[in-house]
Motif scaffolding. Structure first.
Motif, short mmCIF file in Angstrom:
data_model
loop_
_atom_site.label_atom_id
_atom_site.label_comp_id
_atom_site.label_asym_id
_atom_site.label_seq_id
_atom_site.Cartn_x
_atom_site.Cartn_y
_atom_site.Cartn_z
N THR A 76 1.66 14.20 -4.25
CA THR A 76 1.75 12.76 -3.98
C THR A 76 1.32 11.97 -5.21
O THR A 76 0.71 12.51 -6.13
CB THR A 76 0.85 12.38 -2.79
N SER A 77 1.61 10.68 -5.19
CA SER A 77 1.19 9.82 -6.29
C SER A 77 1.06 8.39 -5.79
O SER A 77 1.69 8.01 -4.80
CB SER A 77 2.19 9.88 -7.44
N GLN A 88 -6.79 9.56 -7.36
CA GLN A 88 -5.61 8.70 -7.19
C GLN A 88 -6.02 7.29 -6.82
O GLN A 88 -5.49 6.30 -7.34
CB GLN A 88 -4.68 9.25 -6.10
N LEU A 137 -6.19 6.06 2.05
CA LEU A 137 -6.30 7.39 2.65
C LEU A 137 -6.86 7.24 4.05
O LEU A 137 -7.91 6.61 4.25
CB LEU A 137 -7.22 8.27 1.81
N VAL A 185 -1.36 6.81 -4.30
CA VAL A 185 -2.03 6.55 -3.02
C VAL A 185 -3.14 5.51 -3.21
O VAL A 185 -4.00 5.65 -4.09
CB VAL A 185 -2.59 7.85 -2.42
N THR A 186 -3.10 4.48 -2.36
CA THR A 186 -4.13 3.45 -2.38
C THR A 186 -4.88 3.35 -1.06
O THR A 186 -5.88 2.62 -0.97
CB THR A 186 -3.51 2.08 -2.71
N PHE A 211 -8.29 13.12 -3.14
CA PHE A 211 -7.52 11.88 -3.34
C PHE A 211 -8.29 10.79 -4.07
O PHE A 211 -7.69 9.80 -4.50
CB PHE A 211 -6.99 11.36 -2.01
N THR A 226 0.83 -1.21 0.00
CA THR A 226 0.00 0.00 0.00
C THR A 226 0.86 1.26 0.00
O THR A 226 1.93 1.30 0.61
CB THR A 226 -0.91 0.01 1.24
N THR A 227 0.36 2.29 -0.67
CA THR A 227 0.88 3.64 -0.50
C THR A 227 -0.19 4.42 0.24
O THR A 227 -1.31 4.59 -0.27
CB THR A 227 1.20 4.32 -1.84
N ALA A 228 0.12 4.85 1.46
CA ALA A 228 -0.88 5.46 2.34
C ALA A 228 -0.62 6.95 2.54
O ALA A 228 0.54 7.38 2.59
CB ALA A 228 -0.88 4.76 3.69
N PHE A 229 -1.70 7.69 2.65
CA PHE A 229 -1.62 9.09 3.06
C PHE A 229 -2.40 9.22 4.36
O PHE A 229 -3.60 8.90 4.40
CB PHE A 229 -2.21 10.03 2.00
N TYR A 238 2.94 8.56 3.25
CA TYR A 238 2.96 10.02 3.26
C TYR A 238 2.37 10.46 4.59
O TYR A 238 1.22 10.15 4.90
CB TYR A 238 2.12 10.60 2.12
#
Length: 232
Positions: free
Chosen positions: A67-68, A114, A73, A70-71, A111, A6-9, A33
């Motif tokens: 950012t980029s 994204q 939030l 993101v999966t 978001f 995962t890419t998390a914000f 992030y």
């Protein structure tokens, strides 16, 4: 959802529950992030600090643009003015709504593209047992969290088409700066973060992190007389 990929914000990641979210996501292998109004104090190794004030639409838009991929939030940023809806400062009452309702809405809208571009992903909204119950010393906060609960349900429906799972975390007081003046029982935010992330990983749409939240949710069926016997 596999959090290791995962890419998390995370909003409000500089302290309290948000910091635990960021720290535990990193430990699970996620790219993180770490959003905060002032990102300078974010000192988690591996986290990517991002400036974001959820009450400022321009700041939210800038964070999304910075950012980029993101999966996940996590709408965690919060405020706690202690204002009463009847006697409190209207500015404090507006701050609660701007943070918990409009802030979460604005960040999610920013978001959502994204998330869609990366398969849908997930949104976790940090709510509260006070989404379902109120008292004079927290009534402005409760009203905002209740609005955020309704928002969460609406987002579930509207984001389903892009395969975004929207989860809600309900929890009572935690041992954080926001609840430093609370003398009653408080949960360990590290434990709550783990429960919430396990729920996201399992695809749960509603995460009740403590017994208080489970009891109050059950009490909703009893109506006003069950929740507020003093006015029934």
């Amino acid at each position: 959802m596999d959090l290791s990929t995962t890419t998390a914000f995370v909003t409000g990641a500089n302290r309290g529950l948000g910091r635990h979210f960021a720290e535990q996501l990193l430990a699970r292998g996620a790219t993180v992030y770490a959003g905060a109004r002032n990102p300078a104090p974010v000192d988690l190794s591996g986290a990517i600090p991002v400036a974001i004030d959820v009450t400022d639409p321009a700041s939210v838009a800038a964070a999304a643009a910075a950012t980029s991929g993101v999966t996940l939030l996590i709408n965690n940023a919060g405020s706690g003015t202690g204002a009463s809806v009847l006697t409190g400062s209207i500015d404090d009452i507006r701050l609660e709504m701007e943070t918990h309702y409009f802030g979460a809405l604005d960040v999610t809208r920013a978001f959502a593209p994204q998330l869609a571009a990366n398969g849908g992903g997930a949104v976790l909204n940090v709510l509260s047992v006070l989404s379902w119950f109120t008292a004079p010393h927290v009534s402005a906060y409760s009203a905002a969290k209740s609005a955020a609960w309704s928002l969460t349900n609406a987002l579930r429906i509207e984001l389903a088409g892009q395969r975004t799972v929207v989860s809600a975390l309900h929890v009572g007081y935690m041992d954080t700066d926001m609840a430093r003046d609370v003398t009653g029982p408080k949960s360990d935010p590290a434990v709550i973060a783990k429960i919430a992330l396990d729920g996201v990983e399992a695809g749960s749409t509603e995460i009740l992190a403590d017994e208080l939240s489970r009891n109050v949710q059950a009490g909703l069926a009893g109506g006003v007389s069950a929740l507020y016997p003093q006015v029934a």
